[in-house]
Each structure stands twice: as structure tokens, then as C-alpha cells.
Design a protein around this motif. Structure first.
Motif, PDB file in Angstrom:
ATOM      1  N   TYR C 215       0.553  -1.190  -0.119  1.00  5.48           N
ATOM      2  CA  TYR C 215      -0.049  -0.039  -0.003  1.00  5.48           C
ATOM      3  C   TYR C 215       0.868   1.299  -0.040  1.00  5.48           C
ATOM      4  O   TYR C 215       0.507   2.329  -0.634  1.00  5.48           O
ATOM      5  N   LYS C 218       2.353   1.757  -3.223  1.00  4.19           N
ATOM      6  CA  LYS C 218       1.274   2.161  -4.409  1.00  4.19           C
ATOM      7  C   LYS C 218       0.870   3.736  -4.108  1.00  4.19           C
ATOM      8  O   LYS C 218       1.075   4.533  -5.228  1.00  4.19           O
ATOM      9  N   ARG C 219       0.848   4.201  -2.913  1.00  4.91           N
ATOM     10  CA  ARG C 219       0.645   5.534  -2.724  1.00  4.91           C
ATOM     11  C   ARG C 219       1.966   6.512  -3.181  1.00  4.91           C
ATOM     12  O   ARG C 219       1.683   7.509  -3.658  1.00  4.91           O
ATOM     13  N   LEU C 222       1.748   6.881  -6.614  1.00  4.54           N
ATOM     14  CA  LEU C 222       0.663   7.882  -6.984  1.00  4.54           C
ATOM     15  C   LEU C 222       1.138   9.071  -7.007  1.00  4.54           C
ATOM     16  O   LEU C 222       0.929  10.182  -7.905  1.00  4.54           O
ATOM     17  N   PHE C 223       2.149   9.362  -6.006  1.00  7.30           N
ATOM     18  CA  PHE C 223       2.601  10.838  -6.013  1.00  7.30           C
ATOM     19  C   PHE C 223       3.576  11.043  -7.089  1.00  7.30           C
ATOM     20  O   PHE C 223       3.760  12.104  -7.522  1.00  7.30           O
ATOM     21  N   PHE C 271       4.311  -0.654 -12.867  1.00  3.78           N
ATOM     22  CA  PHE C 271       4.633  -0.896 -11.551  1.00  3.78           C
ATOM     23  C   PHE C 271       3.267  -0.988 -10.705  1.00  3.78           C
ATOM     24  O   PHE C 271       2.979  -1.793  -9.740  1.00  3.78           O
ATOM     25  N   ARG C 272       2.277  -0.001 -11.119  1.00  5.25           N
ATOM     26  CA  ARG C 272       0.980   0.109 -10.387  1.00  5.25           C
ATOM     27  C   ARG C 272       0.238  -1.067 -10.445  1.00  5.25           C
ATOM     28  O   ARG C 272      -0.189  -1.535  -9.797  1.00  5.25           O
ATOM     29  N   GLU C 273       0.100  -1.572 -11.968  1.00  2.00           N
ATOM     30  CA  GLU C 273      -0.353  -2.961 -12.211  1.00  2.00           C
ATOM     31  C   GLU C 273       0.148  -4.042 -11.513  1.00  2.00           C
ATOM     32  O   GLU C 273      -0.520  -4.864 -11.038  1.00  2.00           O
TER      33      GLU C 273
END
Lengths: 354, 354, 354, 354, 354
Positions: C215, C218-219, C222-223, C271-273
Motif C-alpha cells: 500500500y 502504491k501511494r 501515485l505521488f 509498477f502500479r499494475e
């Protein structure tokens, strides 16, 4: 429940332009009404066939011919012939499974879209196809069944309210489109109210029925979206058309419909996302309650299991069990059970499980 | 809770251009304030009607007329008449459910958008519609209720701070838009702080209330997005317009608003994704704790079940149970139970279930 | 944890172009360094104010002026004045919450983007804003705090390595951009290594900490994405600009940055996937283990429940229970229990539940 | 497991155009092979350096120079110098983490893409970078390690099969690209077979290993997609280029590659969606089985709990328990237990829980 | 179950234009039928080879040559030679894994798409590739196996129904395309009926088989979509082509196909979303039932556990248990048990757990 697909397959194999009505409307004779007006005159009558309407076509006044009942093949073929409609256009008019679209055919503009209404009894959305033929000085409108959202327009025409009697056929067509799109907002309001009702319930006491309602609303929105989505393209087509049939001063009004269409779409999308959120809320709410129930019950069971085991031990019938003959044995056993139970309660509440 | 839809259906069936105010503002008389200025002079007064404002229209100075209370039909019709507003524009101004947009009508530019504010008590976002009419030397602004984010601009006008008094009506319009968009950042900051609060809590001790907060924030963001999304298109429209009403040197400032609008959108999208992540964190955190509780409790139950069974065996009342009469029977039974319990504990911890 | 939003609200209400530094940098005096070079000469010095740098502006040599500390309003206003920066540009430079973008202002090109670095201690990404002003023969670079990724460029300038000393200000700007974008790859490499670590762990023994790491990554991504996404548009803007400030032969190098920017974005998305996939793997892995535990434990309980019931029956104290007095009673009861247990085990394993 | 990122950070800080090979290929001397042909002649030899290949460059025949081993800096610099390659192109060739792309540099066209192959042992996809330099009458191809998919082309050149010997360098480049893209289909076929295997298993007996396979396939597809996605843009670039290096009659062949690239992408996307569907199938299948197990076991437990309680009652040692002394007591108790058990079974099966 | 990929790898390494049939059709001799017609004449015959068809090519009448069996290499090569088909076109015709597309080759237009049919037995969609070569006065159609949806067209040609005999080869091609696309609606109708069946079942009694059906439908739709999606682009290509082979008056008919293609896509997307909704409904419905079962059963267990414990206490064999010798002891114990049970039932129902 809206049917998933209309039976369009009976058309398969027929030559293009075949007039095969595909509609839920009953096979009755079509009802034709003619309204002819200009700034000073107004005439309203009913007709039996396309031929009867023909004389109005040549006049300088604007004529609005409304046909209820596209399943009446004879009448439809009459309009096809006397108003010079392309066979494919006629085929599209009588096929109520048509996707909303507009086509500029030179002599006239063909517009087909969905008129939505609420079935008050079931709360489901009923969809009726409306086809418009916009000519130089006439508008033909074709509907599946009697009953529409055009009564206020008829009233404005009769009473010469607003500027509608001063304008041409394009403005009439705009007014009809506007009435249809405005009505979408009523549908969305109904959905909004349903959703508010569910949301209030979700907070106080979620029931499986609410989830059912959420799914039904979601599906209704899916159908709504399918009807509304092509509308934007349709109005955009009208805005970009260079047809002389649509006057410059009507454009501003069409742009207004365009804005409304986008707003309807926005609201549909927002509603869909909100229903998704509600579904999540329901699921986590139910899961929360379930977890709580299971946890408390399991803890009760767990506390009693070890002390019941102790009772079981002293229920054994061995001849040599020293504790049994002690006068304090029974009370000691009860005490031990109490202590064990207490320790477990304390342990569980320390762990935050209670 | 923001209402899901405004009741726009009461407009259905009326001719286009009908002035039917759709607003949450109370039906009170409109409050009109006039500010007239140029580089050297400044006048501020209130007015009762559009007629009173008319003399300012012709002057070379810039006039800002602000109207609070779009539900006052008389006043609105006055502005429509004396400032030559198109009926559809007037209809849009008084319809507070309007989607943000801009339209160039030649003599003036019409801009409508949402001014957001936080309801300090409930933490929900309040949305008020602001409509701007930008003419050659005047700006009309229409609001639903008194109270706005324009006070700093009024102050700058009074004190002649910055370059605002040296510029034209387009710069004033820019300043008003900028104030509205800048205020969006305050709203987002509030959301950001709420989210930080929830996130800290999620790590230490997740509660169902946090999940509730996450859902509420998510829904508020959904509404926010609906208000903000069209903004980009709106400002882009202003940037691409070839209207002489907007001077070249104001373009750079509008571009700045455009950048801000994109940044607001970016942040809204990032927040939405982060709330999704928080929801996942909450769910897996709760599920983790639940699993742990259930596992430990189930294991305790499982350990005691077989040994309670053994106690049950020796609690049977058969006359011929050889073990019962042995002096070591009781202790052997206890021992067997202990061994079985121990074996299970070892087995479970070997399996990694403890 | 990166803060969710920078406090930009303190700017609300100020006239545009107000210099209100929004930065996490401490309020210290700015540090100005000047590097002036051409193919043959090289000078490096520090300065106290924009005035001191002014003489370098007119020279044919290329001048790179780097300012650390945008919160020093006096120095910033000096640069605004002496280098003719537009008030809005100056406002953007000192607002570190700016979205990456480029603007061509004729006399100079304004570029603002994020320089990322890893906080070795916490493993979180630190973001610092860098603003570049690219003029005809000078480049101004503004940073929030001392410390950057430009040291290799300074070294190349000092030692005249590569072709940097032979080219103009546009090539210097390219080199600075390239250094920043190249550094993004290091960040991604760090993320990649973290993810490999987690993935190896997920296969052997998943722990809640791994989920937490997923998590957090992931965040962070996002940034990262929010910082990098606008980069593509930025470089594209530079590629399409017709400004004479950027020479044709520099375009090829900018295209290289463009390729890199796209590759960074691609990797972020991949990476997100992959993190999404890891999360799924974790959840189903944990759920698998949990299911297995619960199943085995429940089966143990279920096998013992019926046979414990039988023990319970013969523990009843009825006077007339014929079996109790039979010599074979006890063993028959044990046998029946054994048979029942065996049948259940066989049944369960036939069903595949064991 | 493919590495998540190649270590490109060692390049950070170097001037652009630095030749720093980034490859998994071992640091060995490059292997150069030269094939020179026209419709009538054919020559095949190996070379040690770029200088050796230089004489072929001027000839009217087509020359294909293949280099295995981009980590050999000396050889690479030789090609850079003697074939006039731009430093950035050379840098891209030796950086195997390059995103697939094409660039038209006037004298030659630079194409870089991924050649995929299956590692038969692990079933994972190996990716090798191939760079092509397409000149007027020569093609340079650079690979990371020996071994490729070009053998059939070499064979066709040797045996003069098809039209390849009659065409120019652009057709040779096409043939190489075609061989690479055709090979993608083999990879997809392998994936398809793996998926069919899993799907058959999912229906009969789902195991956690299948879920693992699904996740692995999903991740492999993610990498595949990252390699293939830019291909479309690459081939599109070749189709739209106005370079005289690509003849009109080759365009039709490139369009064929374009179609293939789109088909590969389509299949990858379809596979991804199908894997998602398989994952859902697995999860609901496992959850179904688990639910069934738990339900049956819980029901067994629930039936025995009340009747065990009754046995417990008559196991109490009170002196005054009237039922105990009745001759029918025991049988009555058994009967009551039987009736209670029966009622519960009936109730549960009526409820549909059995 | 449709195979995931056709074995196209056997083509790898062959020169482009190699005729390697990739089809599920059996290796039989091709069946050629020739229909030659104009407004007045009509001839229908079968042929053995392309040479036999050649004489029809030059005539002013329209000729439709249909070939069933693309695996017959000799026949296919004959057509390639005598009708001047480009090798790549021929390669595409015999490769039944081709993505739907159109290509304008000057002398003829090449169209390839999927003809779908339902396998009545398994309910799965069978896909057959149809390739059309539309020349000035002839249409070639190539199919994998005998049997198609063109019989109504043959009938209309024979009986001269509609306007088909009066038009050229482009209209014939339109009629063939229209027949294929119209047939898609039948497939969708079948899906719609399947979905209605499942939906009705979901409300009354959800079974795992329904979920299975949902997944199967979802996958079938995925394949359907892959076949249909490129259709839009294909028809758009025909609409935008400037080839003189397609007459202006045929355009209106092609636009009709375009509308149909979009409607098919819309329906496929709506169906996919509805299946997603059904899956959610199923899962929450099953989870609801499961929760209910578990809750009731757990509550029963929980109520009996404490009172069984009390029975256990008085089953202990301590010599000194005062209650045992009281005449009211047994009834008091029963009473206490009843009260405890009652209290728990009340507590649970107050909590809303019953």
C-alpha cells in the motif's frame, strides 16, 4: 424489467428498406393528427392517411404531422411515398430498436431518439422511440404508441404563447427535442429520490432489499445511458450541419439542448458512481455486523469450552479421584472455573476482542 | 448531505427562455451593489433595480454590478431587458443546476460556474452558482445568496492595490474567476487534512466510523469533481475565444487559471485514488484482525474438544470399565489429556497456525 | 509520509503576481551561485543578489545562475525586476505546489518541474521544485533547498568534458532537465527492488507488513505519477515551440528526454499494475491459508461432536439402561465411537475435504 | 522472474551520448557477420571490426551487418564513427532498456524493438533488444546475445527464395521486423495453451497452484504488453515517414506488420481479460466449495448440540430426578433426542440449508 | 470452447505472401459457385477452378464467385493468379486468424471479417472468416467451410426481388456485409435470452451453475467483441474510401451498416456490464444466504453452550455438593437453564441477531 433485446432477427435476410415494424406497440391503426399554423392562423385536425396530409405540405405555414402507431404498414408506406422518404429511413422509423442518430438527407433531416417515461407502478423506465422528419415547412413525428410529452407544446401552439408560432419548422423540431430531453431530468430526479431513500436506509439498517434496489437502479441507469449517450452526437450533428433547413437563430437553442444532454450524461455517470459507492457501503456495513455477531458468539463459546472441560473431568467415574471426597472440592472446582472464565474475559478484552 | 438533484422538472413544458428560478436561496428581494471605477475614480453604491444601474453602462469607467438573489424574477427580467441578455442566457442564470460553461454572444461573454464553500458545522461542501456577464466596460455577477469570496477583490478595488484599477472589465472578470478557483484549493486542503486524520487512525486502530468517513469524502469528491470538471473546458473556451472583449494581455492571466483548474482536477483524482487505497487498507486491516481472532478462538475450541471427549468417556456409567477401578486411572486419564493437548499445540504451532 | 497538500490557501485573496513563497524550505537567505563559461573560459562564483549577477547577462558567454532558497522574497523580487520576469512567472517560481509546465514568454522560456530524491531513512520520495528560466545566453535555476542532482553537470562544465562548453544556454537547460529525468530512473529502480523483495516474501510467507508495504509503495507511486505525468506535455511543449531560444540541433536531445519521460511513465504504470497483482496474490494467499486452517479445525470438531454425544448418553443416570450392565457394554460403546469416527473421516476424505 | 528494472542508474550524471552498455549479455567480444547480396551475387563472412565492413557500404549490392554483443564498446564506437551514427543513437543501441521506437535521421532510419523468446525451462518470456540501422543500401542489426529469429531469412537469402534478393535494404529491414513480430504469435500461442490447461483444471478441481499460474501469466502478459504496445506507434512511424529510404512498394508489407502488431495487442488484451475471468472463476469456485464444507459441518454440529445437552441433563447427579427411576426413562430420553434431531434435519432441509 | 489461438506459428519464417491455409476447415477440395446477373439475365453454376470463372470477369454483368474451402491451395493460387490478387492479400484470405479489416488496392477492395453462427448444441458462438474481393463488376467471396448466411441474397438474386439486380458489384458486396452484420443481432438475441433466463433464476434460487453460465457468457462476449470491434473501423474505411469501385448511392447503405455495427458494439458493452452486475448479484445473494445460515446455527450453538455447562456442573461426582440432595435441586437447575436460555434469546433478538 425491460427486455434485453428487441426481436430484430425477423428482419434478417430481407432486402434493405423492408418495412418490418419492430415495436412493442399493439397492431392497431395509426392515429394521425395534423397541426398547421403560422403567426396568425392555427388549424388542428386528425387524418386517416398520408394523402390527406399532403395538401398541407405546399403551404407557406408550418405543418406538424404526428403519427402514433408505427406498426401500421399501410400508413407508413403512404408517408414514405408522399413525403419522399428514403427506404432506409422508413425502415429505421419503424424499427424501434434504432440507435438515436440524425441524418441530413438534403430535402429533410431525419432524427430518431428515445422518449423516456416512468412506469409509476413498477418504477422502471419505459422507452418509446420518436422519429422526426424535419422538412422546409413541415415536421413529421412518428411514435410507437399514443401518449407523449408534447402536450405543453400543443398548448403553446394553440394559445400562441412564447415565440413558437413566429418561427419555422426547425424551431418546432427544436421544441419537440427540448421537450424530450427536459423529460430526462424528471427521470433522473426520480432516480435521485430513490437513491436518497436507499442511502438513508443504509445508514440506519441495511437490508438485502436495499441491495436489490441498488442493483435494479444500476441496471435501469445502464439502459438509460444506452438511450442517452448517442444524444450528444445527435445534437452535435445538428449543430454542425450546414443544411439550410436549420436557421442560424435556431442554433443557439440547439446549443442549449446540447448543454442539457451533457448534463444528463454527467448526472447518469455520477449516479452510477454513487450507486457503486452505496453498494460498497452496504457490503461493508453488512460484513461489519456479521463480524461483530460472529465474534461475540465465538467468544462466548470459547469461554465456556475450557470450564465445561473441567466439569467433564469431575464427572468421570474413577474410583480414586482424591478431590471428589474433599468437602471443599465442589467449591474449589467452581472457583477454578470462575477464575479461568475471568482470566479469559480479561485476556480477550485486553486484546480488544470484546 | 447534498441533494442529489435539484428540482428542475418544474420547468418541463415551459417555452424556452422562461425565467423560473431554480435555487435553494430564499425568495427574498435581490440585493444589487454597483462598483464603478477607473484608475482615478471609485464609486460604490447599492441599487434597487436594473434601471438604476443603466447610467453606468455607457460610461468609460468599468462597472461591476453584483446581484445576490436570482430568485427575484422582477429584478432579473429588468437586467434581461436593459442589458440585452438573450432569453436562454437569462434562463441559465436563474437555473442554479446549470453545468459550468462559457458562451460568447458577441456583445458579451456569458460564464457560469460554481462557487464552493465549506459548511464548517457538517464538513460538507456547499455549492453556489455564480453567473458572470462580461461586457465591454461592465461585469454583471449573479449569485444565489449573499456572501461570497469576492471581498478581497472589493478591498483591492477600494484601496487601488495591485493593477486591477488600471485594467478593463475583462481583468475584473479574471479576478472574480481567480478568486473562485483559488478557493477550490481551500476545499481540497480541508479534504487533505481529513484524509490525513483518517490515515493516521487506520494504522493505529481502524473503526467503522473511519470507513464511513472515507465513503463520505469519496462522495463529496464526486460532487466536487462534477462541479470542477467542466471548468477546464470553460477556461479553454475563454482562451480560444476571438472576442475583442478579452484583451491579449489578460490571456496570460487566464492561462494561469487554466493551470490552476488542471491542478485542482489532478488533486481531486489523486484524492479519489488515495481514498480507494485507504478503503482497501481498512478492509484488509479489519479482515486481518478478524482472522486472527477467529483463528485463536477456533484453535482453543479445537484443543479442548478431544480431551473433553475423553472426560466424557470416563463419565459413562458402564458397570464394566476396567480403567475406572485402577488407582492410577484418574491420573493416567489426566495425563493422556495433557499429552493430547500438548501434541495438538505442538502440531498447530508447527503448522504456523498459532 | 508526504503531506497531502501544501498550504496554498494563504495566497487566497491576494492580487495575482503576489510573491508568497509556498515551500517546505526554511526561511533562510538565498544562496546564489553563478557559473559563466564559453568554449575557452570558465568562471564560478557566488553572489548576494540579482544585481550582482546582472553584468553576466549581456556577455556573449553562457551564464548559469542557480538560486537555492525561493523563500527569500527580497532576492526573488530582485530577479523578477532585473531579469524582467512576468509577475505570474515569479509567483509560480516561489509556489512549490506548482504543476510541472513550460511557458514560452518570448524573451525567455519558463520551465517548472519536480526534482525527486529518496529519503534513505524512510524510503519515501522527497520532491523538490526546480524552476528554470532559459534566456538567450543565460539560464536561471531556482530550487527550494540546497542540494541537487546537478553536480555532474557542474563537473562537466569545469572540466570541459563532452560538448557542453561548446553549446548555448538551451543545451545547458537540456542538460539540467536530463539530469532531473535521469534521476527518476534511480527512484524507479529503488521501487523495483522493494517490489522484488516483497514478491519473494509473498511466495514463501506472506505477512501483513508486506501488504502494508504494498500500500505504501502504491501511494508513493501515485505521488510520483502526479509529478511525472505533466512532464510529457512539458517536453512536448519544448519540442513544438518555435522559439528561437532553442536551436534546431538541441531538438534531438529534447526528443531523447521525451522518450525517457514516456519510459518513466510506462514503468510507473506497469509498477502500479504489478502492485495490484501482488495485493491480489497476498489476499488470496492469506485467504487460502485461513481457509485451510478453519477447515481442518472444523473437521476435527465435527468428528468429535457425535462421539462425544454417545459418551454423553452413557453418562446418563437412568436406572434402567440395559447396555450399562453388560460386560461388553463399555467396549461396544468405544467400538461404536471408533466406527463412527472412522466413517466420518472416510466420508470427509472422499468428499475431498481433508 | 524477469527483473523489474535494468540498472540504468549507472548512466546518471554522464554526458548524453555516453556509450555505457546496459545489457544482461556477458562482456565478451562482439561477433560480426556480414551478408552482401544482390539478385545475382551472394557473399557471407564474419568480421572483427566496423572498419572491415566499411568497403561493403559503398557497393550497389545490399549489405546486412549483424552484430551480436552490444557490450563491446570498442566495436560499437567503431560503427558509430564509420557509419556516422549520432551519439544519442549509439547510446540508445547499447541501452537494452530502451523503449521500442523509430527515428528518421535523414541518412538512415533507426529502429529499436524487443525480440521475445520463450525460456523452455521456466516458461517465462525472455526479451532481447534488437536495434536496426536502415541505410540506403545497408542494414545494421545489433543484438545483445547470439541467437535470434532471423535464420529463415538468412536461408532465404542464401537460397534466393521469394523476392528478397530482388529488393533493397528497406525490404530486408521489413523481413527482419516481420520475423520478430511473427515470433510474438508463438509466444501468444504458448500463453494460450497454458491458459487452456488452467481452464480445464479450474472446472474439474481448482488448486492454489492454478491461481499462482494465473498470476504468473498475468504478470508475463504485463511485460509482454510493455514490449509490444509501442510497436504500433513504431510501425506507424515507418508508414508515415517520407524518407526516400523506404520505397513505395515496401509500404504494403509494412502495413501487414502494422495489422499483425494490432492483432498481437488485441490478443494480449483479450488474454488479460480472460485471465481476470479465470481468477474470478477460481475464487468463486473455491469459495463455493469452502461454503459447502462449512455449512455441512456446522449443521452436523448444530444438530448434536441440543441432544447432547439432553444427555447432559440426565447425567446430572441430583437425588430427586423423577425420570431417572422410570423404567421407560432411558428410552424416552433416546426418543426425545431422536425426535429433536429429526425435527432439526427437517427444518434445515426445508430451509434449503442441506 | 473456442480455441484460444489458432496455430499461426507454422507460418513463422516463411517469406511473406506464402499461402499457408490456417483454418479449422477440413482439407477438402474447394467448392466454387458462380452467379452472374444483370437486370434481365441470371445464370447460376458451379466451377472447378479459377480459370473456369475467368470468362465472366470481362462481361458487363455482375458476377459473384463464392469459394467454400480456403484450404485448397491449388484453387486459391488460381484465383491469386487470374484475378491479380496481391500475394499478401492471398496470404490474408487463407489465414482465418485474420483481424477484420478493409484495404483499397486500386483494382479491387479487399474486405475480411467474421461470420458468426450459433452452435445450437453447445450454445457457443462459431466464427468463420469471410473474405471479399470487390472488383468493378465482380465480387469474390471466400469462406472456410460450406454453409453461410447468404441464402436470402441468393434467393433475392434468383427472384429479382428488391433492387439488387439493378445495381452493381458494390451493392452486392454491401448486401453480403449487411447479411453478416444482421446475423450478429441473432447472436445477441440468443445471449439476451440466456441472460434473461439466468436473471430470473438469480432472484428465485441462485445456483453455482448460473454463475458458471455467467462466466461462459462473459467469455463468449469477449470473443464476440474481438470479432466485432474492428468492424466499425472497417466500414468507416469503406465510407471514407475514394475508390470509384463504390458508387455514391451505395454510401447511404454502408452508413446503415455502420449504424448497425455501432449498435452491435453498444449492445455487447451493455451485456458485459449487465453480466458484471449479475455476477455481483449472485455473489451477494449467496453470501447473504450463507451469512443467514451461519448466524442462526451459531446462535443455536451459543445458546446451548452455557446451559450444557450447568448440566456438566451437576454431573460432577463430588461428594459434597449441597444442591444435589435438595428435593428442588433438579427443577431449580432446569429452571436456571431455562432462564439463561431465555435471557440469551431475548438479548440476541434485541441486538437484531435473530
Amino acid at each position: 424489467m425491460p427486455k434485453f433485446t428487441k426481436t430484430t432477427s425477423k428482419k434478417a435476410g430481407l432486402p434493405p428498406g423492408s418495412i418490418v415494424p419492430i415495436t412493442d406497440g399493439k397492431a392497431a391503426a395509426a392515429r394521425i393528427t395534423v397541426i398547421d399554423y403560422d403567426a396568425t392562423s392555427f388549424e388542428e385536425r386528425s387524418a386517416q392517411s398520408a394523402e390527406e396530409c399532403l395538401p398541407y405540405k405546399g403551404r407557406p405555414s408550418v405543418t406538424w404531422i404526428n403519427v402514433d402507431g408505427i406498426q401500421d404498414v399501410t400508413v407508413m408506406e403512404g408517408f414514405g411515398e408522399h413525403f419522399g422518404l428514403h427506404p432506409l429511413v422508413l425502415e429505421d422509423i419503424v424499427d424501434s430498436a434504432q440507435r438515436p442518430k440524425m441524418e441530413d438527407l438534403g430535402d429533410y433531416i431525419f432524427v430518431v431518439l428515445k422518449m423516456l417515461s416512468l412506469d409509476a407502478a413498477t418504477g422502471s423506465v419505459k422507452s418509446e422511440q420518436v422519429a422526426l422528419i424535419v422538412g422546409a415547412d413541415y415536421v413529421l413525428s412518428f411514435q410507437e404508441v399514443p401518449g407523449d410529452v408534447f402536450d405543453p407544446i400543443r398548448e403553446r401552439l394553440r394559445s400562441s404563447k412564447g415565440r413558437i408560432r413566429d418561427r419555422g419548422a426547425d424551431y418546432l423540431a427544436y421544441a419537440l427535442l427540448d421537450a424530450i430531453v427536459d423529460n430526462y431530468f424528471s427521470i433522473l430526479e426520480y432516480f435521485g429520490e430513490e437513491m436518497e431513500g436507499v442511502e438513508v436506509g443504509l445508514v440506519s439498517a441495511p437490508t438485502p432489499e436495499m441491495l436489490q434496489t441498488i442493483y435494479v437502479l444500476k441496471r435501469e441507469l445502464l439502459f438509460l445511458r444506452k438511450s442517452i449517450w448517442p444524444l450528444r452526437e445527435l445534437v452535435n450533428g445538428l449543430l454542425r450541419t450546414e443544411s439550410p433547413l436549420i436557421h442560424e437563430r435556431t442554433m443557439m437553442y440547439l446549443r442549449d439542448i446540447y448543454d442539457n444532454a451533457i448534463q444528463v450524461m454527467d448526472t447518469v455517470e455520477t449516479f452510477r458512481e454513487m450507486l457503486g459507492g452505496m453498494r460498497d457501503t452496504y457490503i461493508s456495513s453488512v460484513s461489519n455486523r456479521m463480524n461483530e455477531v460472529m465474534k461475540v458468539l465465538t467468544i462466548i463459546a470459547t469461554i465456556f469450552i475450557p470450564i465445561t472441560f473441567i466439569a467433564g473431568i469431575y464427572g468421570m467415574n474413577f474410583q480414586h479421584m482424591p478431590e471428589l471426597s474433599q468437602p471443599w472440592g465442589y467449591f474449589a472446582a467452581l472457583g477454578v472455573m470462575g477464575v479461568i472464565g475471568l482470566i479469559m474475559v480479561i485476556y480477550f478484552s485486553r486484546k480488544g476482542w470484546l
